[in-house]
Design a protein around this motif. Structure first.
Motif, PDB file in Angstrom:
ATOM      1  N   ILE A  66       0.854  -1.187   0.000  1.00 40.14           N
ATOM      2  CA  ILE A  66       0.000   0.000   0.000  1.00 40.14           C
ATOM      3  C   ILE A  66       0.896   1.246   0.000  1.00 40.14           C
ATOM      4  N   ASN A  67       0.536   2.239  -0.783  1.00 41.50           N
ATOM      5  CA  ASN A  67       1.247   3.509  -0.970  1.00 41.50           C
ATOM      6  C   ASN A  67       2.536   3.382  -1.779  1.00 41.50           C
ATOM      7  N   GLU A  68       2.842   2.194  -2.270  1.00 44.17           N
ATOM      8  CA  GLU A  68       4.024   2.016  -3.108  1.00 44.17           C
ATOM      9  C   GLU A  68       3.682   2.376  -4.547  1.00 44.17           C
ATOM     10  N   GLN A  69       4.576   3.136  -5.178  1.00 41.89           N
ATOM     11  CA  GLN A  69       4.376   3.480  -6.581  1.00 41.89           C
ATOM     12  C   GLN A  69       4.695   2.268  -7.445  1.00 41.89           C
ATOM     13  N   ILE A  70       4.007   2.207  -8.594  1.00 37.71           N
ATOM     14  CA  ILE A  70       4.268   1.080  -9.486  1.00 37.71           C
ATOM     15  C   ILE A  70       5.690   1.209 -10.039  1.00 37.71           C
ATOM     16  N   PRO A  71       6.361   0.085 -10.260  1.00 35.46           N
ATOM     17  CA  PRO A  71       7.711   0.137 -10.821  1.00 35.46           C
ATOM     18  C   PRO A  71       7.674   0.468 -12.313  1.00 35.46           C
ATOM     19  N   GLU A  72       8.765   0.975 -12.792  1.00 31.41           N
ATOM     20  CA  GLU A  72       8.882   1.393 -14.183  1.00 31.41           C
ATOM     21  C   GLU A  72       8.520   0.282 -15.167  1.00 31.41           C
ATOM     22  N   GLU A  73       8.798  -0.970 -14.811  1.00 34.12           N
ATOM     23  CA  GLU A  73       8.504  -2.099 -15.702  1.00 34.12           C
ATOM     24  C   GLU A  73       7.008  -2.230 -15.986  1.00 34.12           C
ATOM     25  N   LEU A  74       6.169  -1.674 -15.111  1.00 33.54           N
ATOM     26  CA  LEU A  74       4.714  -1.790 -15.280  1.00 33.54           C
ATOM     27  C   LEU A  74       4.077  -0.538 -15.869  1.00 33.54           C
ATOM     28  N   TYR A  75       4.863   0.473 -16.187  1.00 33.75           N
ATOM     29  CA  TYR A  75       4.302   1.729 -16.702  1.00 33.75           C
ATOM     30  C   TYR A  75       3.407   1.512 -17.920  1.00 33.75           C
ATOM     31  N   LEU A  76       3.859   0.729 -18.880  1.00 36.45           N
ATOM     32  CA  LEU A  76       3.102   0.555 -20.121  1.00 36.45           C
ATOM     33  C   LEU A  76       1.745  -0.086 -19.856  1.00 36.45           C
ATOM     34  N   VAL A  77       1.733  -1.175 -19.114  1.00 39.08           N
ATOM     35  CA  VAL A  77       0.466  -1.870 -18.869  1.00 39.08           C
ATOM     36  C   VAL A  77      -0.477  -1.016 -18.011  1.00 39.08           C
ATOM     37  N   VAL A  78       0.041  -0.285 -17.052  1.00 42.92           N
ATOM     38  CA  VAL A  78      -0.812   0.582 -16.228  1.00 42.92           C
ATOM     39  C   VAL A  78      -1.287   1.776 -17.046  1.00 42.92           C
ATOM     40  N   ALA A  79      -0.478   2.253 -17.968  1.00 39.20           N
ATOM     41  CA  ALA A  79      -0.909   3.339 -18.859  1.00 39.20           C
ATOM     42  C   ALA A  79      -2.113   2.885 -19.679  1.00 39.20           C
ATOM     43  N   GLU A  80      -2.128   1.619 -20.072  1.00 36.27           N
ATOM     44  CA  GLU A  80      -3.278   1.080 -20.805  1.00 36.27           C
ATOM     45  C   GLU A  80      -4.531   1.096 -19.939  1.00 36.27           C
ATOM     46  N   VAL A  81      -4.377   0.818 -18.655  1.00 34.48           N
ATOM     47  CA  VAL A  81      -5.508   0.865 -17.724  1.00 34.48           C
ATOM     48  C   VAL A  81      -6.038   2.296 -17.624  1.00 34.48           C
ATOM     49  N   PHE A  82      -5.139   3.258 -17.466  1.00 37.08           N
ATOM     50  CA  PHE A  82      -5.578   4.650 -17.351  1.00 37.08           C
ATOM     51  C   PHE A  82      -6.184   5.158 -18.657  1.00 37.08           C
ATOM     52  N   ALA A  83      -5.724   4.650 -19.788  1.00 36.91           N
ATOM     53  CA  ALA A  83      -6.341   5.002 -21.073  1.00 36.91           C
ATOM     54  C   ALA A  83      -7.765   4.445 -21.133  1.00 36.91           C
ATOM     55  N   PHE A  84      -7.962   3.233 -20.631  1.00 34.44           N
ATOM     56  CA  PHE A  84      -9.292   2.639 -20.538  1.00 34.44           C
ATOM     57  C   PHE A  84     -10.203   3.508 -19.669  1.00 34.44           C
ATOM     58  N   ILE A  85      -9.690   3.959 -18.539  1.00 32.74           N
ATOM     59  CA  ILE A  85     -10.481   4.787 -17.626  1.00 32.74           C
ATOM     60  C   ILE A  85     -10.832   6.119 -18.289  1.00 32.74           C
ATOM     61  N   TYR A  86      -9.869   6.723 -18.945  1.00 31.58           N
ATOM     62  CA  TYR A  86     -10.124   7.997 -19.643  1.00 31.58           C
ATOM     63  C   TYR A  86     -11.221   7.822 -20.693  1.00 31.58           C
ATOM     64  N   LYS A  87     -11.105   6.747 -21.476  1.00 36.08           N
ATOM     65  CA  LYS A  87     -12.106   6.485 -22.521  1.00 36.08           C
ATOM     66  C   LYS A  87     -13.482   6.252 -21.894  1.00 36.08           C
ATOM     67  N   SER A  88     -13.529   5.512 -20.792  1.00 33.83           N
ATOM     68  CA  SER A  88     -14.799   5.268 -20.102  1.00 33.83           C
ATOM     69  C   SER A  88     -15.405   6.567 -19.591  1.00 33.83           C
ATOM     70  N   ASP A  89     -14.572   7.441 -19.035  1.00 35.97           N
ATOM     71  CA  ASP A  89     -15.051   8.743 -18.557  1.00 35.97           C
ATOM     72  C   ASP A  89     -15.630   9.565 -19.693  1.00 35.97           C
ATOM     73  N   GLN A  90     -14.962   9.563 -20.848  1.00 37.41           N
ATOM     74  CA  GLN A  90     -15.431  10.326 -21.985  1.00 37.41           C
ATOM     75  C   GLN A  90     -16.765   9.802 -22.487  1.00 37.41           C
ATOM     76  N   GLU A  91     -16.937   8.493 -22.491  1.00 34.64           N
ATOM     77  CA  GLU A  91     -18.195   7.889 -22.939  1.00 34.64           C
ATOM     78  C   GLU A  91     -19.334   8.211 -21.959  1.00 34.64           C
ATOM     79  N   LEU A  92     -19.041   8.268 -20.665  1.00 33.12           N
ATOM     80  CA  LEU A  92     -20.054   8.599 -19.674  1.00 33.12           C
ATOM     81  C   LEU A  92     -20.526  10.046 -19.815  1.00 33.12           C
ATOM     82  N   LYS A  93     -19.624  10.911 -20.210  1.00 33.41           N
ATOM     83  CA  LYS A  93     -19.963  12.334 -20.353  1.00 33.41           C
ATOM     84  C   LYS A  93     -20.894  12.594 -21.540  1.00 33.41           C
ATOM     85  N   LYS A  94     -20.901  11.660 -22.517  1.00 30.03           N
ATOM     86  CA  LYS A  94     -21.733  11.827 -23.726  1.00 30.03           C
ATOM     87  C   LYS A  94     -23.186  11.573 -23.439  1.00 30.03           C
TER      88      LYS A  94
END
Length: 89
Positions: free
Chosen positions: A61-89
């Motif tokens: 808990i409170n540990e930042q993700i390691p650099e090796e996981l940046y790409l896969v976590v970026a995909e998660v945040f892109a999913f969240i961003y896209k979901s937020d945009q669809e909800l706003k429509k």
């Protein structure tokens, strides 16, 4: 066949205050159910990815993700961003 217990990891990221997302909650079974229910209550998108949960469960808990996981976590945040945009429509 034994059913695997549900597991959930919650990440939080503040771009101006953090270098990378950090783990804010994690758990199995009842705790995982609680994390998912709280996400639903607050309209926080949930992405199911057993491989990612397995990797993130190694963090504390409170540990930042390691650099090796940046790409896969970026995909998660892109999913969240896209979901937020669809909800706003």
């Amino acid at each position: 066949m034994k059913e695997k217990r549900k597991e959930a990891i919650a990440l939080h990221y503040e771009t101006e205050q953090q270098a990378a997302p950090r783990v804010v909650a994690k758990g199995k079974g009842y705790v995982a159910d609680n994390i998912l229910e709280r996400a639903k209550e607050h309209d926080i998108p949930v992405q199911e990815d057993a491989s990612l949960v397995e990797l993130l469960s190694e963090l504390n808990i409170n540990e930042q993700i390691p650099e090796e996981l940046y790409l896969v976590v970026a995909e998660v945040f892109a999913f969240i961003y896209k979901s937020d945009q669809e909800l706003k429509k």
